[in-house]
Write an enzyme that holds these catalytic residues in place. Structure first.
Site, PDB file in Angstrom:
ATOM      1  CB  CYS A  74      -1.446   7.275   1.520  1.00  0.00           C
ATOM      2  SG  CYS A  74      -2.614   6.170   2.554  1.00  0.00           S
ATOM      3  CD  GLU A 130      -1.811   2.424   1.424  1.00  0.00           C
ATOM      4  OE1 GLU A 130      -1.487   3.326   0.722  1.00  0.00           O
ATOM      5  OE2 GLU A 130      -1.870   2.547   2.898  1.00  0.00           O
TER       6      GLU A 130
END
Length: 484
Positions: free
Chosen positions: A269, A235
């Site tokens: 993010c 990720e």
């Protein structure tokens, strides 16, 4: 040069020392992985019900001591107490969901054998991998790693967790809290340390690595894991867009997009970094978001940059945009004022600029006016990243969302998928691969095994060297009949 024996955690806001923790050596990493592997059989033997009881007790313990953990998060990340508390609350929800639903999504699944294999019992099993190495980030040091730790444990695995060197105290607390509720489990270990510790974990005998961090670091992790064909859940970052259609509720879009861009000092993010707004409402949108942004106060609404060297990245992106002709409607080319970054909103920023093409990871936002939603979609998809997006439209939200090349989309909201445990979390392209959370997250930490067993014998024998011509003819006719 010998490895330092400890790492020091500092407050990003004041620079004061917060704590000292071991700089775990490769030898210790290997020993922890071996201990977790030794205990994994007992952990699996507890079954879903036994593991659920322990994990829910852990969730209860964290909720009972949330103020204690939140204080450490504030100290090590610099974020406001309210944000730290919210992060932990969402993490607790993820932990409980994984504990409650592991049996539902990882139990044996029976499959139809078909006419050709009608005498067979066929089912699929989901088996734990063994030991999972989790490498966590500093921006959400509780929520993000819990999304892998809880799911890996619920699936029956052991876990060795390496928290960020900027938030070792948070990782240490999580390990101590688990050991409080399951002191004999020996199934979850925390290894604090610097980059060398993380590298050692990727080269150890773990059965999978779950990594969250930058794309650049992710590439190094993947390359290291490739040496042993260790699978990776990756990720990474993104330059997540918000698409604003002319039929949206402008006031709600402005409020949400600003929060999605500036919350946690932009260190998210899945936070919004670029906006594509329809020309019919662009002036109104820009005016309203500028007024709201100017009300933000650093140190109150969001904190200092957690990682000091990120300030140089943010500064470089802002100055590059200024050089390329950006107009600053909030902030300036000098918005970086260490350890803080002032809210910064720019228009007229070229798509090839660093602020648009690369992940800034700061409280900055670029806004571009578009003539159509088709243009907005094309610009959003032009990025090498594909993590998340936000779409604002009363009539076309889902239709626009379906055309975006990313792993997650919030329609008429921002970041809503993060607080929905059943929804998978992850990206495409250079934002990574694999999924945390939800049934997909549970299955990331299990391997699939097919089991086919004979229920009763039939005259038709084709897995033998004694297979006859009549058998071949029968199978041929049967397959032809089934596929007419």
């Amino acid at each position: 040069m010998s490895q330092l024996t400890e790492i020091v955690s500092h407050s990003p806001a004041t620079g004061a020392e917060v704590g000292r923790y071991p700089n775990t050596t490769p030898e210790t990493i290997n020993a922890l992985v071996a201990r977790a592997n030794s205990a994994s059989a007992s952990w699996r033997a507890l079954g879903f019900k036994g593991r659920k009881a322990i994990l829910r007790a852990w969730a209860h313990y964290i909720s009972e001591h949330i103020d204690e953990l939140a204080a450490i998060v504030v100290q090590e990340t610099g974020k406001p107490l309210s944000d730290a508390t919210l992060e932990i609350l969402i993490a607790i929800d993820q932990l409980s969901w994984a504990a409650r639903n592991a049996h539902r999504y990882l139990r044996n699944s029976h499959r139809a054998p078909g006419l050709l294999m009608a005498n067979m019992s066929t089912h699929v099993e989901y088996q734990p991998l063994g030991v999972v190495g989790v490498i966590g980030p500093w921006n959400y040091p509780v929520f993000t790693p819990i999304g892998s730790i809880a799911y890996a444990l619920a699936a029956g695995n052991g876990v060795v967790f390496k928290p960020s060197e900027y938030t070792p105290g948070v990782g240490h607390w999580l390990g101590e809290s688990f050991n409080h509720v399951a002191p004999q489990a020996n199934i979850f270990f925390v290894a604090t340390g610097g980059p060398e510790t993380g590298a050692a974990l990727t080269k150890s005998a773990v059965n999978k690595i779950a990594f969250t961090g930058s794309t650049a670091t992710g590439k190094k992790i993947a390359a290291s894991c490739a040496e042993n064909l260790t699978p990776v859940l990756m990720e990474c970052g993104g330059t997540d867009p918000a698409i604003i259609d002319r039929d949206c509720d402008v006031d709600k879009a402005v409020e949400a997009v600003l929060w999605g861009a500036m919350a946690n000092a932009g260190q998210t993010c899945v936070g919004i970094e670029r906006v594509y707004v329809h020309q019919d409402i662009a002036a109104q949108f820009i005016e309203k978001i500028s007024l709201l942004a100017k009300e933000l106060v650093v140190g109150r609404d969001y904190g200092a940059a957690t990682m000091p060297k990120q300030l140089a990245v943010i500064d470089a992106h802002i100055k590059d945009a200024a050089k390329l002709g950006a107009e600053f409607i909030v902030g300036s080319a000098d918005s970086v004022q260490a350890p803080y970054v002032l809210p910064t909103i720019m228009t007229g920023v070229p798509e090839e600029s660093l602020a648009v093409a690369e992940e800034t990871f700061g409280p900055t936002l670029t806004i571009r006016t578009v003539a159509t939603m088709g243009e907005a979609i094309a610009l959003a998809n032009a990025s090498k990243y594909g993590l998340a997006a936000s779409v604002w439209s009363k009539r076309q939200g889902k239709a626009i969302a379906r055309q975006l090349q990313c792993g997650m989309v919030s329609v008429n909201s921002v970041l809503s998928f993060t607080a929905t445990p059943s929804m998978p979390f992850g990206g495409v392209k250079q934002s990574g691969y694999g999924r945390a959370h939800g049934r997909e997250g549970l299955r990331e930490f299990a391997y699939t095994r097919s089991v086919v067993a004979t229920r009763f014998n039939i005259p038709l024998r084709f897995t033998t060297f004694k297979r006859t011509a009549s058998t071949d003819s029968f199978i041929r006719r049967l397959v032809a009949l089934l596929n007419r």
